[in-house]
Write a protein that holds these residues in place. Structure first.
Motif, short mmCIF file in Angstrom:
data_model
loop_
_atom_site.label_atom_id
_atom_site.label_comp_id
_atom_site.label_asym_id
_atom_site.label_seq_id
_atom_site.Cartn_x
_atom_site.Cartn_y
_atom_site.Cartn_z
N VAL A 85 0.82 -1.20 0.00
CA VAL A 85 0.00 0.00 0.00
C VAL A 85 0.86 1.26 0.00
O VAL A 85 0.43 2.31 -0.51
CB VAL A 85 -0.97 -0.02 1.21
CG1 VAL A 85 -0.22 0.17 2.51
CG2 VAL A 85 -2.05 1.05 1.05
N ILE A 86 2.07 1.19 0.53
CA ILE A 86 2.97 2.34 0.50
C ILE A 86 3.35 2.67 -0.94
O ILE A 86 3.43 3.84 -1.33
CB ILE A 86 4.23 2.09 1.35
CG1 ILE A 86 3.85 1.87 2.82
CG2 ILE A 86 5.19 3.26 1.24
CD1 ILE A 86 3.17 3.07 3.46
N ASP A 87 3.59 1.63 -1.74
CA ASP A 87 3.91 1.85 -3.16
C ASP A 87 2.75 2.56 -3.86
O ASP A 87 2.96 3.49 -4.65
CB ASP A 87 4.18 0.51 -3.85
CG ASP A 87 5.40 -0.21 -3.30
OD1 ASP A 87 6.37 0.49 -2.94
OD2 ASP A 87 5.37 -1.44 -3.22
N LEU A 88 1.52 2.13 -3.57
CA LEU A 88 0.35 2.75 -4.19
C LEU A 88 0.17 4.19 -3.70
O LEU A 88 -0.20 5.07 -4.48
CB LEU A 88 -0.90 1.93 -3.88
CG LEU A 88 -0.89 0.46 -4.30
CD1 LEU A 88 -2.27 -0.16 -4.10
CD2 LEU A 88 -0.43 0.29 -5.74
N ALA A 89 0.46 4.42 -2.42
CA ALA A 89 0.35 5.77 -1.87
C ALA A 89 1.35 6.71 -2.53
O ALA A 89 1.03 7.87 -2.84
CB ALA A 89 0.55 5.73 -0.36
N LEU A 90 2.58 6.23 -2.73
CA LEU A 90 3.60 7.05 -3.37
C LEU A 90 3.21 7.37 -4.81
O LEU A 90 3.43 8.49 -5.29
CB LEU A 90 4.95 6.33 -3.34
CG LEU A 90 5.62 6.24 -1.97
CD1 LEU A 90 6.84 5.32 -2.02
CD2 LEU A 90 6.04 7.63 -1.47
N LEU A 91 2.63 6.38 -5.51
CA LEU A 91 2.18 6.62 -6.88
C LEU A 91 1.05 7.64 -6.90
O LEU A 91 1.02 8.53 -7.76
CB LEU A 91 1.73 5.31 -7.52
CG LEU A 91 1.19 5.40 -8.95
CD1 LEU A 91 2.22 6.03 -9.90
CD2 LEU A 91 0.77 4.03 -9.45
N ALA A 92 0.12 7.51 -5.97
CA ALA A 92 -0.99 8.46 -5.89
C ALA A 92 -0.49 9.88 -5.65
O ALA A 92 -0.98 10.84 -6.26
CB ALA A 92 -1.96 8.04 -4.78
N GLU A 93 0.49 10.02 -4.76
CA GLU A 93 1.06 11.34 -4.48
C GLU A 93 1.78 11.90 -5.70
O GLU A 93 1.69 13.09 -6.00
CB GLU A 93 2.00 11.24 -3.28
CG GLU A 93 2.36 12.56 -2.63
CD GLU A 93 3.55 13.24 -3.30
OE1 GLU A 93 3.71 14.45 -3.12
OE2 GLU A 93 4.31 12.53 -3.98
N LEU A 94 2.48 11.03 -6.42
CA LEU A 94 3.25 11.45 -7.58
C LEU A 94 2.36 12.01 -8.69
O LEU A 94 2.69 13.03 -9.31
CB LEU A 94 4.07 10.27 -8.12
CG LEU A 94 4.91 10.53 -9.37
CD1 LEU A 94 6.02 11.52 -9.06
CD2 LEU A 94 5.50 9.23 -9.90
N ILE A 95 1.22 11.37 -8.93
CA ILE A 95 0.35 11.78 -10.04
C ILE A 95 -0.71 12.79 -9.60
O ILE A 95 -1.56 13.18 -10.41
CB ILE A 95 -0.33 10.57 -10.68
CG1 ILE A 95 -1.24 9.86 -9.68
CG2 ILE A 95 0.71 9.60 -11.23
CD1 ILE A 95 -2.01 8.70 -10.28
#
Length: 221
Positions: A85-95
């Motif tokens: 979920v941290i990977d998904l959170a980082l992607l969400a923040e990036l985009i």
């Protein structure tokens, strides 16, 4: 005979009213065009969303562990391929870091320009549009005041963007959800308001190594 003629005329009037109503509905289609700036006071704060999500998953994992299910922390870690979920959170923040959006909307298409990122483009017809490439697949559709983009990455990750225009058309609610097989999804909700002049003077922006350009609303004393 006169009754039949009157009934026929009434049917014609009803048909004309139906056509007029349909035309009015088409003309009342939402207009997303304009310049938009993020409302930081209403938008989710990424760090808080991550903390809340981790706490929620940890509680759920501990409950299942007490019932003899998965080990505590298993839900937090995520799928078998190592994505969590941290990977998904980082992607969400990036985009989702854009503090302004430039949107062009006409009878043919909607184009959402985002600084430092690829444009989001969709047909204005209202039909579901699907495209495929070596980088994955994308589907989009405009339905009244809701504009939806769904992006399927080759690794299995799915990015969902939903732009919801307010009833009066002066703000946009942007809901972003990142999902991956075997991993809890992560969501961010952001709000954007129309602006006519450059909002640059209202933000503090800095360039970071880990998160790139990060902007926050200035606080006036």
């Amino acid at each position: 005979m006169r009754s039949l003629k009157l009934l026929f005329m009434l049917l014609i009037v009803d048909c004309c009213l139906c056509v007029a109503q349909a035309s009015a509905e088409i003309n009342m289609q939402a207009d997303f065009s304009g310049s938009w700036e993020k409302d930081y006071q209403k938008s989710d704060i990424w760090e808080r969303k991550v903390q809340t999500k981790l706490q929620e998953l940890q509680r759920l994992a501990e409950q299942r562990a007490r019932r003899g299910g998965v080990e505590a922390g298993g839900l937090v870690m995520g799928g078998s391929d190592g994505t969590n979920v941290i990977d998904l959170a980082l992607l969400a923040e990036l985009i989702s870091r854009h503090h302004t959006l430039q949107i062009q909307h006409n009878e043919h298409q909607v184009v959402i320009a985002r600084e430092g990122d690829a444009n989001l483009v969709c047909n204005s017809s209202g039909e579901l549009v699907k495209t495929h490439s070596e980088f994955g697949a994308e589907a989009c559709q405009i339905d009244g005041k809701k504009l939806t983009f769904k992006i399927f990455l080759p690794v299995g990750t799915v990015i969902l963007h939903q732009f919801l225009l307010s009833p009066v058309g002066n703000s946009i609610n942007l809901h972003t959800r990142i999902s991956h097989p075997g991993t809890p999804s992560f969501e961010l909700v952001q709000f954007y308001n129309r602006y006519k002049t450059s909002p640059t003077q209202r933000y503090n922006c800095k360039q970071t190594l880990s998160r790139g350009k990060v902007c926050n609303l200035k606080r006036h004393l």
